[in-house]
Write a protein that holds these residues in place. Sequence first.
Motif, PDB file in Angstrom:
ATOM      1  N   GLN A   1      20.379  35.063  23.724  1.00 40.45           N
ATOM      2  CA  GLN A   1      21.451  36.007  24.069  1.00 40.45           C
ATOM      3  C   GLN A   1      21.191  36.720  25.397  1.00 40.45           C
ATOM      4  O   GLN A   1      21.688  37.809  25.634  1.00 40.45           O
ATOM      5  CB  GLN A   1      21.595  37.051  22.947  1.00 40.45           C
ATOM      6  CG  GLN A   1      21.936  36.461  21.596  1.00 40.45           C
ATOM      7  CD  GLN A   1      23.207  35.640  21.633  1.00 40.45           C
ATOM      8  OE1 GLN A   1      24.203  36.038  22.212  1.00 40.45           O
ATOM      9  NE2 GLN A   1      23.170  34.466  21.014  1.00 40.45           N
ATOM     10  N   ALA A   2      20.433  36.101  26.300  1.00 41.59           N
ATOM     11  CA  ALA A   2      20.078  36.746  27.567  1.00 41.59           C
ATOM     12  C   ALA A   2      21.289  36.851  28.493  1.00 41.59           C
ATOM     13  O   ALA A   2      22.248  36.091  28.377  1.00 41.59           O
ATOM     14  CB  ALA A   2      18.973  35.953  28.254  1.00 41.59           C
ATOM     15  N   ASP A   3      21.218  37.803  29.395  1.00 38.22           N
ATOM     16  CA  ASP A   3      22.210  37.933  30.468  1.00 38.22           C
ATOM     17  C   ASP A   3      21.734  37.025  31.603  1.00 38.22           C
ATOM     18  O   ASP A   3      20.895  37.411  32.415  1.00 38.22           O
ATOM     19  CB  ASP A   3      22.288  39.403  30.923  1.00 38.22           C
ATOM     20  CG  ASP A   3      23.336  39.632  31.995  1.00 38.22           C
ATOM     21  OD1 ASP A   3      23.668  38.676  32.744  1.00 38.22           O
ATOM     22  OD2 ASP A   3      23.824  40.765  32.108  1.00 38.22           O
ATOM     23  N   TYR A   4      22.268  35.808  31.649  1.00 35.94           N
ATOM     24  CA  TYR A   4      21.783  34.810  32.594  1.00 35.94           C
ATOM     25  C   TYR A   4      22.009  35.226  34.050  1.00 35.94           C
ATOM     26  O   TYR A   4      21.180  34.941  34.909  1.00 35.94           O
ATOM     27  CB  TYR A   4      22.437  33.454  32.339  1.00 35.94           C
ATOM     28  CG  TYR A   4      22.141  32.874  30.972  1.00 35.94           C
ATOM     29  CD1 TYR A   4      20.936  33.135  30.319  1.00 35.94           C
ATOM     30  CD2 TYR A   4      23.064  32.068  30.325  1.00 35.94           C
ATOM     31  CE1 TYR A   4      20.662  32.601  29.065  1.00 35.94           C
ATOM     32  CE2 TYR A   4      22.796  31.524  29.076  1.00 35.94           C
ATOM     33  CZ  TYR A   4      21.597  31.793  28.451  1.00 35.94           C
ATOM     34  OH  TYR A   4      21.327  31.262  27.214  1.00 35.94           O
TER      35      TYR A   4
ATOM     36  N   ASP B   1      31.908  26.806  34.235  1.00 34.62           N
ATOM     37  CA  ASP B   1      32.972  27.769  34.539  1.00 34.62           C
ATOM     38  C   ASP B   1      32.698  29.126  33.905  1.00 34.62           C
ATOM     39  O   ASP B   1      33.205  30.151  34.353  1.00 34.62           O
ATOM     40  CB  ASP B   1      34.327  27.255  34.038  1.00 34.62           C
ATOM     41  CG  ASP B   1      34.835  26.085  34.870  1.00 34.62           C
ATOM     42  OD1 ASP B   1      34.266  25.830  35.950  1.00 34.62           O
ATOM     43  OD2 ASP B   1      35.797  25.438  34.434  1.00 34.62           O
ATOM     44  N   VAL B   2      31.889  29.143  32.855  1.00 34.26           N
ATOM     45  CA  VAL B   2      31.665  30.356  32.074  1.00 34.26           C
ATOM     46  C   VAL B   2      30.440  31.143  32.542  1.00 34.26           C
ATOM     47  O   VAL B   2      30.440  32.370  32.501  1.00 34.26           O
ATOM     48  CB  VAL B   2      31.512  29.984  30.578  1.00 34.26           C
ATOM     49  CG1 VAL B   2      31.251  31.213  29.724  1.00 34.26           C
ATOM     50  CG2 VAL B   2      32.743  29.241  30.098  1.00 34.26           C
TER      51      VAL B   2
ATOM     52  N   ASP C   1      38.730  30.491  44.269  1.00 35.08           N
ATOM     53  CA  ASP C   1      38.199  29.531  43.304  1.00 35.08           C
ATOM     54  C   ASP C   1      37.195  30.234  42.388  1.00 35.08           C
ATOM     55  O   ASP C   1      36.740  31.325  42.674  1.00 35.08           O
ATOM     56  CB  ASP C   1      37.506  28.376  44.037  1.00 35.08           C
ATOM     57  CG  ASP C   1      38.507  27.485  44.766  1.00 35.08           C
ATOM     58  OD1 ASP C   1      39.656  27.411  44.315  1.00 35.08           O
ATOM     59  OD2 ASP C   1      38.114  26.878  45.784  1.00 35.08           O
ATOM     60  N   ARG C   2      36.858  29.554  41.296  1.00 38.73           N
ATOM     61  CA  ARG C   2      35.940  30.137  40.319  1.00 38.73           C
ATOM     62  C   ARG C   2      34.635  30.575  40.979  1.00 38.73           C
ATOM     63  O   ARG C   2      34.139  29.927  41.896  1.00 38.73           O
ATOM     64  CB  ARG C   2      35.628  29.130  39.222  1.00 38.73           C
ATOM     65  CG  ARG C   2      36.819  28.830  38.342  1.00 38.73           C
ATOM     66  CD  ARG C   2      36.398  27.933  37.197  1.00 38.73           C
ATOM     67  NE  ARG C   2      37.550  27.526  36.416  1.00 38.73           N
ATOM     68  CZ  ARG C   2      38.114  28.271  35.465  1.00 38.73           C
ATOM     69  NH1 ARG C   2      37.639  29.454  35.193  1.00 38.73           N
ATOM     70  NH2 ARG C   2      39.152  27.821  34.792  1.00 38.73           N
ATOM     71  N   PHE C   3      34.080  31.669  40.467  1.00 32.21           N
ATOM     72  CA  PHE C   3      32.825  32.191  41.001  1.00 32.21           C
ATOM     73  C   PHE C   3      32.088  32.924  39.893  1.00 32.21           C
ATOM     74  O   PHE C   3      32.652  33.236  38.848  1.00 32.21           O
ATOM     75  CB  PHE C   3      33.092  33.141  42.184  1.00 32.21           C
ATOM     76  CG  PHE C   3      33.866  34.377  41.807  1.00 32.21           C
ATOM     77  CD1 PHE C   3      33.217  35.538  41.394  1.00 32.21           C
ATOM     78  CD2 PHE C   3      35.261  34.385  41.836  1.00 32.21           C
ATOM     79  CE1 PHE C   3      33.932  36.672  41.039  1.00 32.21           C
ATOM     80  CE2 PHE C   3      35.982  35.516  41.473  1.00 32.21           C
ATOM     81  CZ  PHE C   3      35.318  36.664  41.079  1.00 32.21           C
TER      82      PHE C   3
END
Length: 201
Positions: free
Chosen positions: A15-18, A52-53, A148-150
């Motif tokens: 559950q880390a904040d990557y 994307d996530v 675009d996605r970031f």
Amino acid sequence: MSKRYYFSIRYTPAQADYELLAGRCISQMHLFMVNNRQAMNRIGVSFPDWSDVTVGQTIAFVAENREMMVGLSFQPYFSLMVNEGLFEISSVCEVPDNAIEVRFTRNQTIGKSFLGSKKRRIERSMARAQLLDAGTSLPVTNEERVIDRFHRIPISSASSGEDYILFVQKELVSERIAANFNSYGLATNQERKGTVPELRV
């Protein structure tokens, strides 16, 4: 072109904040480059699990100098996190010749699209024009941008003590471009266009 070498760090907590951990790893690499001038702008960052996530559970560092990669992999912060059971670090490996090339770019114009940034820029320009007084309201901005996605990677500057965000985007490229990165191991919109292997693990 020269051979390249890499090592990867995998964050073990489920559950880390990557993004936060990526920022801490990038900060360590930044300090390593600042203290080893021959490494400046020669180390690139790759995100093997990018989606994307999320930036993913793994970060990799890439350079043409194997000894440089070994030195970076033994930074005290990385060793501490391994000892705490929070990181797994690979050995330094050679990048396969058939690796797909990608570019991870720090896109600072994304930050300028957010309301707080727009307001600060307007306030600065009004102050420069000596228009800012108690009775002046801020003009409404009318900027439309398609982005675009970031992903957002939080960074803390050791020198200034400031916290800020790296807005990072991924781009597939057709060929390898020589190592030329900013001090965070990323390409930029302008002059720094270095690529890294995708390193899917």
